[in-house]
Enzyme design. Structure first.
Site, mmCIF file in Angstrom:
data_model
loop_
_atom_site.group_PDB
_atom_site.id
_atom_site.type_symbol
_atom_site.label_atom_id
_atom_site.label_comp_id
_atom_site.label_asym_id
_atom_site.label_seq_id
_atom_site.Cartn_x
_atom_site.Cartn_y
_atom_site.Cartn_z
ATOM 1 N N LYS A 98 0.831 -1.203 0.000
ATOM 2 C CA LYS A 98 0.000 0.000 0.000
ATOM 3 C C LYS A 98 0.866 1.254 0.000
ATOM 4 O O LYS A 98 1.848 1.350 0.745
ATOM 5 C CB LYS A 98 -0.908 -0.029 1.231
ATOM 6 N N SER B 28 -9.509 1.992 3.160
ATOM 7 C CA SER B 28 -8.597 2.745 2.318
ATOM 8 C C SER B 28 -7.611 1.877 1.550
ATOM 9 O O SER B 28 -6.933 2.347 0.642
ATOM 10 C CB SER B 28 -7.820 3.747 3.181
ATOM 11 N N SER C 284 -10.124 -0.511 7.271
ATOM 12 C CA SER C 284 -9.488 -0.432 5.958
ATOM 13 C C SER C 284 -8.831 -1.706 5.459
ATOM 14 O O SER C 284 -8.317 -1.728 4.345
ATOM 15 C CB SER C 284 -8.441 0.691 5.956
#
Length: 433
Positions: free
Chosen positions: A76, A145, A169
């Protein structure tokens, strides 16, 4: 029930490790396959923000030593990486090149993992929608996210991906994308080199095709005995009768009921439980603590680059500025008191079982979904696992969430593996489920 608009194709990391064995040519082949898959489908999925050059990835795989044996892993874009730009999902950091890797990236490399690329994140890992599409249905969101990390695994771009969770998330996008997601006990995996949003809640999350795969990665990165074993203990799951937050949809409730039937058919036991009133208090406490900390963690960006923040994040920070220290301290005290009451939630049960999200992934890309079923467990520091394998009436995945006591991650992962296997057997016998 798979949606026709799907390119869902997760790949087991453990199966790839068996394929690699001691053959270095297989490592190179797996890296090339991953890069080819990214090139083929990422223009549509839009999960990646940066991709490692083929020559560099092959060189890293060839030299790799350790239990990850040259496997491609996506990270990420909220974690620093020395060889790939790190933008934290914000135009403020466009082209930013860190001078060092985040601690979790270093752990990946030390154990033989190859960072194949960086994945899309919501802006500073908050809730602003992203461009990433859901591989299970390209007309829907992948969540957030950690949208890019979940989508990359679900689409078969990488067998493993690193994400984060501050509210929901990891678990929510894993549910939306039909893969395993694991949020460890708070503090088990290092957040050094991760862009901070809320230091009380920020947690490294892991994605993989299934629970056994994600447990293996967790063991490698943590140094703890977390890989799923053939335990003979029969798990007992506590299933709440109701929730002090968003009620699950009929869709999610039906999926949870199917999981319960599968568990009982496999020999597991289920107990109905009720949440005490303090669980409702934690909803506001999470908001107060996260708001207070984010206002400080993103203080530089707010003070010097406010025009470059999305309206959603800027509005959140505007409101967060009003949270005073007394309110924050009281919320922290409530949180610590609640952690002391956790034993009552787990009295007589191995783990809790809830929906991972209120429903399937929403249509369109205008929202990352509702993290209501995840926030309290993040606040309490509990390990959580999204168990894939069940689908809703609109053709999208709906996961069930297994929740454990803090620092009982091995037990939580074992219980999640039991659920996953029970669901697989049950759906084989009841293919309409």
């Amino acid at each position: 029930m798979m949606n026709a608009n799907s390119i869902y194709r997760p790949v087991s990391g453990l199966n790839l490790l068996k394929r690699i064995g001691n053959d270095p040519t297989e490592r190179n082949s797996i890296i090339l396959d991953a890069l080819a898959r990214i090139e083929e489908i990422d223009p549509q999925v839009r999960a990646m923000t940066a991709i490692t050059r083929q020559e560099a990835a092959i060189a890293e795989a060839t030299a790799a030593k350790g239990p990850l044996a040259g496997l491609p892993i996506a990270v990420k874009d909220i974690f620093d990486s020395v060889d790939l730009v790190t933008c934290y999902g914000s135009p403020i950091y466009e082209g930013y090149q860190p001078r060092s890797d985040a601690a979790i990236v270093t752990q990946l490399r030390r154990n033989g993992g190859v960072v194949i690329g960086k994945t899309v994140t919501s802006e500073f890992a908050y809730m602003a929608p992203t461009v990433t599409r859901n591989p299970c249905d390209m007309s829907r969101t992948a969540g957030g996210s950690s949208s890019g990390s979940a989508a990359a695994v679900a689409a078969g771009m990488a067998p493993y991906a690193i994400g984060t969770q501050t509210g929901g998330s990891t678990i929510r996008p894993a549910s939306f994308c039909g893969i395993a997601g694991y949020k460890p006990t708070l503090g088990m995996l290092p957040t050094v080199g991760m862009k901070c949003f809320s230091w009380s809640f920020d947690t490294v999350g892991l994605f993989a095709a299934g629970v056994t795969d994600v447990a293996y990665l967790a063991q490698v990165l943590s140094g703890r005995q977390l890989a799923v074993n053939a335990s003979t203990a029969i798990p007992v799951f506590g299933v709440p009768e109701n929730y002090p937050w968003t009620a699950p949809s009929e869709n999610a409730s039906a999926v949870l009921d199917t999981a319960v039937r599968a568990i009982e058919r496999a020999g597991g036991r289920v107990r109905r439980i009720r949440f005490s009133s303090w669980m409702a208090d934690m909803i506001k406490a999470h908001d107060m603590i996260q708001s207070y900390e984010a206002w400080r963690a993103l203080g530089y960006e707010y003070d010097h680059h406010r025009a470059d923040l999305s309206p959603k994040l800027a509005g959140f920070l505007n409101r967060a500025a009003d949270i005073d220290t007394v309110t924050y301290a009281n919320a922290c005290l409530l949180m610590e008191e609640a952690k002391g009451k956790l034993s009552e939630l787990f009295d007589g049960v191995s783990a809790l079982l809830t929906p991972s999200a209120p429903d399937e992934a929403p249509d369109g890309l205008g929202s990352t979904g509702d993290p209501a079923f995840n926030r309290n467990w993040t606040l309490l520091g509990c390990p959580c696992v999204n168990v894939p394998g069940l689908w809703g009436t609109r053709g999208g995945p709906v996961g069930v969430q297994v929740i454990g006591r803090p620092w009982e991650d091995a037990r939580c992962l074992d219980a999640a593996a039991f659920v996953e296997q029970a669901i697989a057997v049950f759906t084989d016998d009841h293919p309409s489920k």
